[in-house]
Design a protein around this motif. Structure first.
Motif, PDB file in Angstrom:
ATOM      1  N   LEU A 253       0.814  -1.219   0.000  1.00 21.94           N
ATOM      2  CA  LEU A 253       0.000   0.000   0.000  1.00 21.94           C
ATOM      3  C   LEU A 253       0.845   1.265   0.000  1.00 21.94           C
ATOM      4  O   LEU A 253       0.350   2.358   0.220  1.00 21.94           O
ATOM      5  CB  LEU A 253      -0.943   0.009   1.202  1.00 21.94           C
ATOM      6  N   MET A 254       2.147   1.094  -0.232  1.00 26.10           N
ATOM      7  CA  MET A 254       3.029   2.265  -0.238  1.00 26.10           C
ATOM      8  C   MET A 254       3.118   2.809  -1.639  1.00 26.10           C
ATOM      9  O   MET A 254       3.458   2.104  -2.569  1.00 26.10           O
ATOM     10  CB  MET A 254       4.432   1.855   0.204  1.00 26.10           C
ATOM     11  N   TYR A 255       2.828   4.078  -1.760  1.00 24.98           N
ATOM     12  CA  TYR A 255       3.004   4.704  -3.059  1.00 24.98           C
ATOM     13  C   TYR A 255       4.114   5.723  -2.939  1.00 24.98           C
ATOM     14  O   TYR A 255       4.481   6.128  -1.853  1.00 24.98           O
ATOM     15  CB  TYR A 255       1.698   5.342  -3.507  1.00 24.98           C
ATOM     16  N   GLY A 256       4.639   6.111  -4.077  1.00 23.42           N
ATOM     17  CA  GLY A 256       5.698   7.112  -4.042  1.00 23.42           C
ATOM     18  C   GLY A 256       7.070   6.478  -4.158  1.00 23.42           C
ATOM     19  O   GLY A 256       7.233   5.436  -4.788  1.00 23.42           O
ATOM     20  N   LYS A 257       8.027   7.075  -3.500  1.00 26.36           N
ATOM     21  CA  LYS A 257       9.421   6.681  -3.643  1.00 26.36           C
ATOM     22  C   LYS A 257       9.630   5.223  -3.223  1.00 26.36           C
ATOM     23  O   LYS A 257       9.152   4.811  -2.168  1.00 26.36           O
ATOM     24  CB  LYS A 257      10.260   7.604  -2.753  1.00 26.36           C
ATOM     25  N   PRO A 258      10.330   4.440  -4.046  1.00 32.35           N
ATOM     26  CA  PRO A 258      10.577   3.054  -3.646  1.00 32.35           C
ATOM     27  C   PRO A 258      11.618   2.998  -2.529  1.00 32.35           C
ATOM     28  O   PRO A 258      12.449   3.894  -2.422  1.00 32.35           O
ATOM     29  CB  PRO A 258      11.130   2.422  -4.925  1.00 32.35           C
ATOM     30  N   PRO A 259      11.555   1.975  -1.700  1.00 31.11           N
ATOM     31  CA  PRO A 259      12.507   1.878  -0.598  1.00 31.11           C
ATOM     32  C   PRO A 259      13.872   1.429  -1.102  1.00 31.11           C
ATOM     33  O   PRO A 259      13.987   0.813  -2.148  1.00 31.11           O
ATOM     34  CB  PRO A 259      11.892   0.795   0.281  1.00 31.11           C
ATOM     35  N   SER A 260      14.908   1.739  -0.326  1.00 30.89           N
ATOM     36  CA  SER A 260      16.229   1.212  -0.639  1.00 30.89           C
ATOM     37  C   SER A 260      16.318  -0.188  -0.037  1.00 30.89           C
ATOM     38  O   SER A 260      15.454  -0.602   0.722  1.00 30.89           O
ATOM     39  CB  SER A 260      17.297   2.110  -0.026  1.00 30.89           C
ATOM     40  N   LEU A 261      17.397  -0.888  -0.385  1.00 33.53           N
ATOM     41  CA  LEU A 261      17.581  -2.234   0.169  1.00 33.53           C
ATOM     42  C   LEU A 261      17.620  -2.190   1.683  1.00 33.53           C
ATOM     43  O   LEU A 261      17.069  -3.054   2.370  1.00 33.53           O
ATOM     44  CB  LEU A 261      18.879  -2.830  -0.368  1.00 33.53           C
ATOM     45  N   LEU A 262      18.276  -1.135   2.223  1.00 33.51           N
ATOM     46  CA  LEU A 262      18.380  -1.002   3.681  1.00 33.51           C
ATOM     47  C   LEU A 262      16.997  -0.858   4.313  1.00 33.51           C
ATOM     48  O   LEU A 262      16.690  -1.460   5.341  1.00 33.51           O
ATOM     49  CB  LEU A 262      19.222   0.223   4.025  1.00 33.51           C
ATOM     50  N   GLU A 263      16.165  -0.031   3.656  1.00 32.90           N
ATOM     51  CA  GLU A 263      14.824   0.168   4.190  1.00 32.90           C
ATOM     52  C   GLU A 263      14.033  -1.139   4.139  1.00 32.90           C
ATOM     53  O   GLU A 263      13.266  -1.446   5.047  1.00 32.90           O
ATOM     54  CB  GLU A 263      14.107   1.253   3.385  1.00 32.90           C
ATOM     55  N   LEU A 264      14.253  -1.891   3.066  1.00 27.84           N
ATOM     56  CA  LEU A 264      13.574  -3.190   2.958  1.00 27.84           C
ATOM     57  C   LEU A 264      13.938  -4.076   4.152  1.00 27.84           C
ATOM     58  O   LEU A 264      13.088  -4.713   4.753  1.00 27.84           O
ATOM     59  CB  LEU A 264      13.988  -3.905   1.668  1.00 27.84           C
ATOM     60  N   LEU A 265      15.235  -4.077   4.475  1.00 26.66           N
ATOM     61  CA  LEU A 265      15.681  -4.887   5.617  1.00 26.66           C
ATOM     62  C   LEU A 265      14.998  -4.414   6.895  1.00 26.66           C
ATOM     63  O   LEU A 265      14.597  -5.212   7.745  1.00 26.66           O
ATOM     64  CB  LEU A 265      17.203  -4.792   5.767  1.00 26.66           C
ATOM     65  N   LYS A 266      14.829  -3.086   6.998  1.00 27.44           N
ATOM     66  CA  LYS A 266      14.168  -2.534   8.178  1.00 27.44           C
ATOM     67  C   LYS A 266      12.717  -3.018   8.244  1.00 27.44           C
ATOM     68  O   LYS A 266      12.227  -3.404   9.291  1.00 27.44           O
ATOM     69  CB  LYS A 266      14.229  -0.993   8.110  1.00 27.44           C
ATOM     70  N   TRP A 267      12.060  -3.023   7.078  1.00 32.46           N
ATOM     71  CA  TRP A 267      10.672  -3.499   7.036  1.00 32.46           C
ATOM     72  C   TRP A 267      10.589  -4.946   7.514  1.00 32.46           C
ATOM     73  O   TRP A 267       9.698  -5.318   8.248  1.00 32.46           O
ATOM     74  CB  TRP A 267      10.127  -3.461   5.608  1.00 32.46           C
ATOM     75  N   ILE A 268      11.584  -5.741   7.072  1.00 34.57           N
ATOM     76  CA  ILE A 268      11.553  -7.153   7.427  1.00 34.57           C
ATOM     77  C   ILE A 268      11.714  -7.309   8.934  1.00 34.57           C
ATOM     78  O   ILE A 268      11.044  -8.117   9.567  1.00 34.57           O
ATOM     79  CB  ILE A 268      12.678  -7.915   6.685  1.00 34.57           C
TER      80      ILE A 268
END
Lengths: 416, 324
Positions: A398-413
């Motif tokens: 449901l996130m629109y706009g700027k895609p996350p970086s790999l680091l942010e992805l890790l944070k999400w996980i």
């Protein structure tokens, strides 16, 4: 659970209906087959065509080579009358390499051959000037020149040696190769034999990445056309992801099954049954399924996190880089299936299936522990990837706009 | 049993507090307008109700369950951001959403046909969604969200982007839902819809509830009545009435704000003593005016910027009252 299958079925059906799917299932294996088994046949396609006589300008500074060369050309012409050569002798005094080169490029001569004075000793190289690029022509010209000069050497030998006798003694020993598993005669199919592991690997690769790519583009479409939240009113993000992966995995299995059946049947009829065996096919299936799930989970996470294909490509770059490895390494791996490098590469999960199928095709007696260990590792990474993908999916979808970086992805996980 | 209970729910995105301790109870069968300016937290709240997002703290109970995922088949939800598969046919789209909502077989086919007929899309059944006009796909989205006849319907900004014809259609749909006893929550920032359609309205701003009550009750509470009188004669005595404020008297026209229990009736009586009245009008504030004022006061009180959509200074008096 029911909803997972509703989502999965839609995904499956909408994919199978498309033209892209038809092409990938039907055309891709045909292309591969043509590449592996048809290259030589295609190369021989023009053989029966009548070619105009090709005139070779020959400058024989050695003086003795022209006659035997003319003799070889004659016997070549009688063996293949539809592609004759002719010889146009040129006096060494009038010969000018530059001028000859011009004449050849202007099409006046097909090629020119310069035979230097000490050609028979082999002290100076002969020169062949051509403008065509045919492999066959190059080989023919060299063979004829070689035979002619060798004949001159035999004639001048002291004490005299009988060339026919020497050739008799040196004639090739016939060798018949068979495949020990099927007992089939395999003489002359070395090329196909070498290429078969690659064909297996490449089809699995296309299956896993080509079809998962559909998952990714589908997800991005759903996000950009705002379908996702409509779906989330009925299913949970996890159900949505599971359904999509199951649907696409079914597409993959159907594709692979079609390829396997067609490949097996084709090999049986085409006399290549020892190349496409049940043994190889079952290993291909065994590695394809977890390999597909692993790739699909990773691409699902990327698709959920991004809004455009461009974003997805840059986020998926590390994965794409890894996928090049089996493409680049396949020759090394098929030639040295038990090298340390091959072994190490087998334990890098996203490429494990591709490396292993190459190794299994190259060496059917691979240690069992390696097969078991790679499969266990593969399945463990499938579970880890699906788990991580589910977390990314839940936030990203449901996130629109700027895609996350790999680091942010890790944070999400980590955080969810 | 109440259809929905929110207890002090909080949702933060990073440091931004989107929903800040919101309480809300919706009784079964109620029709509720969920109002607020853009960025007030409406969509976030609705997503938490649908368990698409999860609150950082607080409790949610939907149809008696803590997680809407358990009762999704009894809820109809139309998100603010909505779209459909472009390549799928209209009929297949309804079939798909029906399947996802737990319908199947002939029941589903019948519902799909009925739904299409109810919005005049029967002839489009076999066409792909991309062939529909914008208005038609909006209608399709509505029926897709409601195909399973849910007992609890949540619509996020259902009116946004609708043309007048589809707006009327949607209102008709609301009436049907209401008659069926469906609990209905819809968010909007257009107050006139809320005013006409709701039993109750809830106004939130910056994640907090400002107001919660029946439409007429709210109007009563915030009534600042204005009386307008026109005619021939002398209106000046009206300014002297006890409770008359901000009197503007000019020519054959007087405008007064009524305070301290001054009744319009008294004003009319007094006016008729000195003039021949040709027009008498009591102007009431509408929800829009009340909400604009409340939101502005709230934003200022909390030291926040006024939402951009309300940035223009609101009239101190109800709209229409001071138009000259």
């Amino acid at each position: 659970m029911n909803k997972v299958f509703v989502v999965g079925f839609r995904e499956f059906w909408e994919t199978v209906k498309t033209r892209t799917f038809f092409f990938s299932v039907v055309l891709m294996p045909m292309l591969i087959m043509a590449l592996v088994y048809g290259t030589q046949r295609i190369a021989r396609l023009g053989e029966n065509e009548q070619l105009p006589t090709r005139t070779l300008a020959v400058v024989d500074a050695a003086g003795s080579v022209l006659a035997p060369l003319a003799h070889r050309v004659e016997s070549f012409n009688s063996a293949s009358p539809n592609r004759p050569y002719a010889i146009k002798p040129i006096a060494p005094a009038e010969a000018d390499e530059k001028k000859l080169a011009q004449q050849v490029s202007a099409g006046e001569y097909f090629a020119f051959i310069l035979i230097p004075t000490d050609a028979v000793d082999g002290a100076a190289p002969c020169t062949v000037g051509r403008r065509d690029s045919s492999l066959d022509v190059g080989r023919q010209l060299q063979d004829m020149l070689n035979q002619a000069i060798v004949a001159v050497r035999f004639e001048g030998s002291d004490p005299p040696i009988d060339q026919t006798q020497v050739e008799m003694l040196q004639r090739r020993v016939p060798v018949r190769t068979i495949d020990v598993q099927s007992g089939n005669e395999t003489t002359g199919d070395e090329f196909a034999r070498t290429m078969t592991p690659f064909a297996f690997m490449f089809l699995m690769f296309m299956g896993a990445f080509g079809i998962s790519q559909g998952l990714l583009t589908g997800l991005i479409e759903e996000k950009s056309s705002r379908i996702v939240e409509m779906l989330l009113s009925a299913v949970s993000p996890l159900q949505l992801m599971a359904g999509k992966i199951i649907g696409m995995a079914s597409v993959g299995l159907v594709t692979l099954a079609v390829w396997a059946v067609v490949g097996y049947w084709g090999a049986q009829r085409g006399g290549a049954a020892h190349l496409v065996t049940i043994f190889r096919l079952s290993y291909a299936g065994m590695y394809f399924f977890p390999g597909f799930l692993l790739v699909a989970a990773m691409l699902a996470a990327i698709g959920a996190a991004c809004n455009t294909l461009k974003d997805a490509q840059s986020l998926g770059f590390p994965i794409n880089i890894m996928t090049i490895v089996p493409m680049v390494m396949w020759i090394h791996i098929t030639q040295n299936p038990n090298s340390t490098l091959s072994l190490v590469l087998s334990f890098i999960p996203p490429i494990t299936p591709f490396i292993m199928i190459l190794r299994i095709c190259a060496d059917p007696n691979l240690p069992l522990w390696q097969i078991v260990a790679t499969l266990v590792l593969l399945w463990l990474s499938v579970f880890a990837a699906v788990w991580a993908a589910a977390r990314v999916f839940r936030i990203g979808v449901l996130m629109y706009g700027k895609p996350p970086s790999l680091l942010e992805l890790l944070k999400w996980i980590r955080q969810s | 049993m109440s259809a929905l209970e929110l207890t002090r729910i909080v949702k933060r995105f990073g440091t931004f507090v989107a929903v800040d301790g919101l309480d809300l109870t919706v009784a079964s069968g109620e029709v509720i307008g969920f109002l607020g300016p853009n960025g007030a937290g409406k969509t976030t709240t609705i997503r938490m109700v649908m368990s698409i997002l999860h609150p950082d703290s607080g409790a949610i109970s939907v149809l008696g369950h803590p997680d809407a995922a358990e009762v999704k088949d009894r809820i109809g939800y139309l998100p603010e951001e909505r779209g459909l598969y472009r390549k799928m046919s209209v009929g297949a789209t309804l079939q798909y959403f029906g399947h996802l909502k737990g319908l199947s077989g002939s029941e589903l086919s019948r519902r799909a046909d009925e739904s299409l007929a109810s919005v005049g899309l029967s002839e489009w059944k076999r066409k792909p969604v991309e062939a529909l006009s914008k208005g038609m796909s909006q209608k399709l989205q509505f029926v897709a969200a409601l195909i399973h006849r849910p007992e609890f319907v949540i619509l996020d900004e259902p009116f946004s982007g609708l043309d007048p014809i589809n707006t009327e259609l949607l209102k008709r749909l609301f009436q049907e839902l209401r008659q069926r006893g469906t609990t209905l929550i819809f968010s909007t920032h257009q107050m006139e819809h809320a005013e006409r359609l709701c039993d109750r309205v809830v106004l939130i701003n910056r994640g907090r509830k400002l107001l919660d009550g029946g439409v007429s009750e709210i109007r009563e509470r915030f009534s600042t009545r204005i009386v307008l009188v026109e005619g021939e004669g002398d209106f000046r005595p009206l300014a002297a009435l006890p409770g008359a404020a901000d009197a503007e008297i000019a020519g054959g026209r007087a405008r007064l704000r009524l305070t301290d229990g001054l009744e319009p009736h008294t004003v009319l009586q007094r006016a008729m003593e000195t003039a021949r009245v040709t027009r008498f009008e009591v102007q009431r504030p509408d929800l829009h005016d009340i909400f604009v004022r409340l939101v502005q006061e709230d934003s200022q009180a909390r030291g926040l910027s006024v939402p951009a959509s309300l940035a223009k200074p609101a009239p101190a008096l109800p709209r229409g009252a001071n138009v000259e």
